[in-house]
Every structure is written in structure tokens, then in C-alpha cells.
Design an enzyme around this catalytic site. Structure first.
Site, short mmCIF file in Angstrom:
data_model
loop_
_atom_site.label_atom_id
_atom_site.label_comp_id
_atom_site.label_asym_id
_atom_site.label_seq_id
_atom_site.Cartn_x
_atom_site.Cartn_y
_atom_site.Cartn_z
N ASP A 268 -9.44 9.52 39.34
CA ASP A 268 -10.55 10.41 39.03
C ASP A 268 -11.50 9.66 38.11
OD1 ASP A 268 -12.32 12.44 38.30
OD2 ASP A 268 -10.76 13.97 38.19
N ARG A 270 -14.65 10.68 37.28
CA ARG A 270 -15.74 11.53 36.83
C ARG A 270 -15.80 11.63 35.30
NH1 ARG A 270 -14.22 16.87 40.04
NH2 ARG A 270 -12.18 16.13 39.29
#
Length: 342
Positions: A268, A270
Site C-alpha cells: 500500500d 498511499r
């Protein structure tokens, strides 16, 4: 004692700064262009593991010429630094940029010991990646407001108010939709990561499209509700093409985490710093967050937004995404009901 201005002044004078990463691990950081014999010797004596050189891609072909630099491995940092990702290399290049120096920083993990006593003994200022990130938030703007207009949708009787923002990093454009009326207390907020395949094409491999529709329905019924649509978050930040590459591996039996790892990509990538800035631009420092993902709440709070409550956004699984949703629950900690064994 932690002080970002003190650390920057020490760093720009060629001193070592002790940087604590997101996991709380201490690292010695030194400007590559100003590295002197004494600080490099200190890093050699008390560091553990190998030296690394954090730098951006733009700096890769303009390496500092310094005879005191030890042999080290280059580690790429994102161009936007901590605005893009809360990583050690991003914190290091931000130290250099905020100090007015080349974004090339010598790093070495500190060997296990009494870290505070070590810092005091050698008069090293200390900072955390979180403190550097907050310093940038208070002194810089990562997003600029562009324009507003009404946006009628099937999800509410009256139009949402659409506010467009442009990122100073990569020229990415984000959108915030605000439902009519004033929120009573903290507004209901959904931070939605861009998903072209799910949001636009109705892909059944994920739950993104139905989550977007349900979010807009619930926000439309909640006065002052806000949807922040984050561009550049495709595939949890790895991009559209890489997401399709990961899908190809999932077709062969890997789950979403295993596929990303097999491609050498983060699980991930983000960061929610720009979402936090958009919320502040809209006048909010406290929100009720519509999500199943506890990391979204943690991510906003790292950037100074208080999440007073988390409200679930559960979408029933289908035959194509049931395994994916199980993986989100077991490997990412999403608050989703577990399927009964069959």
C-alpha cells in the site's frame, strides 16, 4: 530534545541528525555534500547495517563529489518527499530540501543502545518522520484550490458542490464533493482512492465502485457530508498498469498482497496528507470517517485531522471479489465480516 528548526540548522551546518522512522527505529542522517571526516567516522563507529544514500531520481545523475563518503547503496525517495509517503528516505531528502541543500543524504541505522543518552552525549538533535511531516504541513501547501461548481448526481435531491484542487506534486488533480447544508457536529467524510476499473467500468474484482455509490448516497443524506476523491491512488498507489500486472498474478493464484510483493511493489503506497489538506481547506479539522480501513483513520490523524468516529462501509461480496475482501480483512486489518467456512 526534538525540534525541527534546530535539526535543520544543525543539518545545514554539516551535522548529524537522529531521525526516528515511522516504526520508531533510529537512524543517523548526514548531508552527503557536507559530510566531513568526523561525522562520517561517528556513523561508522555507532551505526549498524550498511550505509545508504537517500536521494530523488532528479539527483541520481548529480551525485555529490565528497571524498569522505563511504561506500553506500542508493535508495530512491519520492520526489514530493513526505507529502507523498511517510518513509525514511523521504524524511531524509526533506531534511536536505528544507535545509537548502542537495537532496542527497547519507543514512545508517543506529546500533541498539540508550538512544536518548547517545543523542545527548554527541549533541545530536532528534526528529521523527511525523514531526517533519507536520512541519511541512504548517509551512507549505501541497494542494491549491482551483474552482467550484454545482454537480447534480442521482445520489442526492440537490446538487453536490464540487471543489477541485491541484497538487503541487506531479500536477495531480483531486476533487471534493460537499453535500448541501451544514453538518451538525463533525461532518461525515469519505476519502475515496481513485479506481478506474471499479469506479468507471464496474469491475467486480474489487468493491470500489459499489463503495463509491454507497458513499455518495449516504453523504447526500448527511448535510455537509464530504467525499474527497483522491487521484493518483490507483491500485493502492502503484498505478493502473501495475495494478493490471498484479491482476495477472492474481489470476494465477496469488492474493493482492502476494502479487504486489512478487512485482517488487509496496502493498500500500498511499498517503493521506493531501486529503488532510483538502479537508482543512474546506474548514474541517475533525471528521466522522466512512471506511472499513483503520489505516485511513490513522493516516488522517498523522496529518493532523481528528477522526472522532469511524463508520463502516461494508459491501456484500460477489464471487469475483470474495477472496480479495478476505485478504483485505486478514492482511490489512479491514473491518469486514468474515465468511463462513465452506
Amino acid at each position: 530534545m526534538q525540534s525541527v528548526p534546530l535539526a535543520l540548522e544543525h543539518f545545514r551546518r554539516g551535522g548529524i541528525v537522529l531521525v526516528f522512522d515511522r516504526a520508531g527505529q533510529p537512524h543517523l542522517a548526514l548531508s552527503a555534500e557536507l559530510a566531513g571526516l568526523a561525522p562520517v567516522a561517528l556513523m561508522k563507529s555507532f551505526g549498524s547495517n550498511a550505509f545508504s544514500l537517500a536521494l530523488t531520481a532528479a539527483e541520481l545523475f548529480q551525485l555529490a563529489s565528497n571524498v569522505h563518503l563511504p561506500k553506500c547503496e542508493a535508495v530512491s525517495a519520492r520526489e514530493g518527499g513526505l507529502w507523498e509517503y511517510e518513509g525514511l528516505s523521504e524524511a531524509a531528502v526533506d531534511l536536505a530540501r528544507l535545509s537548502g541543500l542537495k537532496r542527497q543524504v547519507l543514512l545508517r541505522a543506529l546500533e541498539p543502545q540508550d538512544v536518548i543518552a547517545f543523542a545527548e552525549r554527541h549533541r545530536l538533535p532528534t526528529v521523527t518522520t511525523g514531526a517533519l511531516m507536520l512541519y511541512r504541513q504548517r509551512n507549505e501547501a501541497a494542494v491549491d484550490f482551483v474552482a467550484s461548481a454545482d454537480l447534480p448526481t442521482p445520489h442526492a435531491a440537490q446538487p453536490f458542490r464540487a471543489h477541485s484542487f491541484r497538487s503541487s506534486i506531479g500536477d495531480v488533480e483531486h476533487l471534493a464533493l460537499v453535500s448541501p447544508g451544514e453538518a451538525v457536529g463533525d461532518p461525515l467524510v469519505r476519502i475515496h482512492s481513485e479506481c478506474l476499473t471499479g469506479d468507471s467500468f464496474g469491475s467486480l474484482r474489487c468493491d470500489c465502485g459499489p463503495q463509491l455509490d454507497e458513499s455518495l448516497r449516504r453523504l447526500g443524506a448527511s448535510p455537509g457530508g464530504i467525499l474527497v476523491y483522491m487521484r493518483g491512488h490507483e491500485g493502492r498507489g502503484i498505478g493502473l498498469a501495475n495494478k493490471i500486472r498484479a491482476y495477472a498474478l492474481q489470476d494465477k493464484g496469488l492474493d493482492t498482497v502476494e502479487a504486489n510483493r512478487a512485482l517488487g511493489l509496496p502493498e500500500d503506497a498511499r498517503d493521506f496528507g493531501q486529503a488532510a489538506q483538502i479537508l482543512r481547506a474546506l474548514g474541517h479539522n475533525r471528521v466522522r470517517l466512512l471506511t472499513n480501513n483503520p489505516e485511513k483513520a490513522t493516516g488522517l490523524e498523522r496529518h493532523g485531522i481528528v477522526v472522532s468516529r469511524v463508520e463502516p462501509l461494508v459491501i456484500p461480496p460477489n464471487p469475483f471479489n470474495a477472496h480479495y475482501l478476505d485478504t483485505k480483512a486478514t492482511k490489512f486489518g479491514h473491518m469486514l465480516p468474515k465468511r463462513s467456512a465452506t
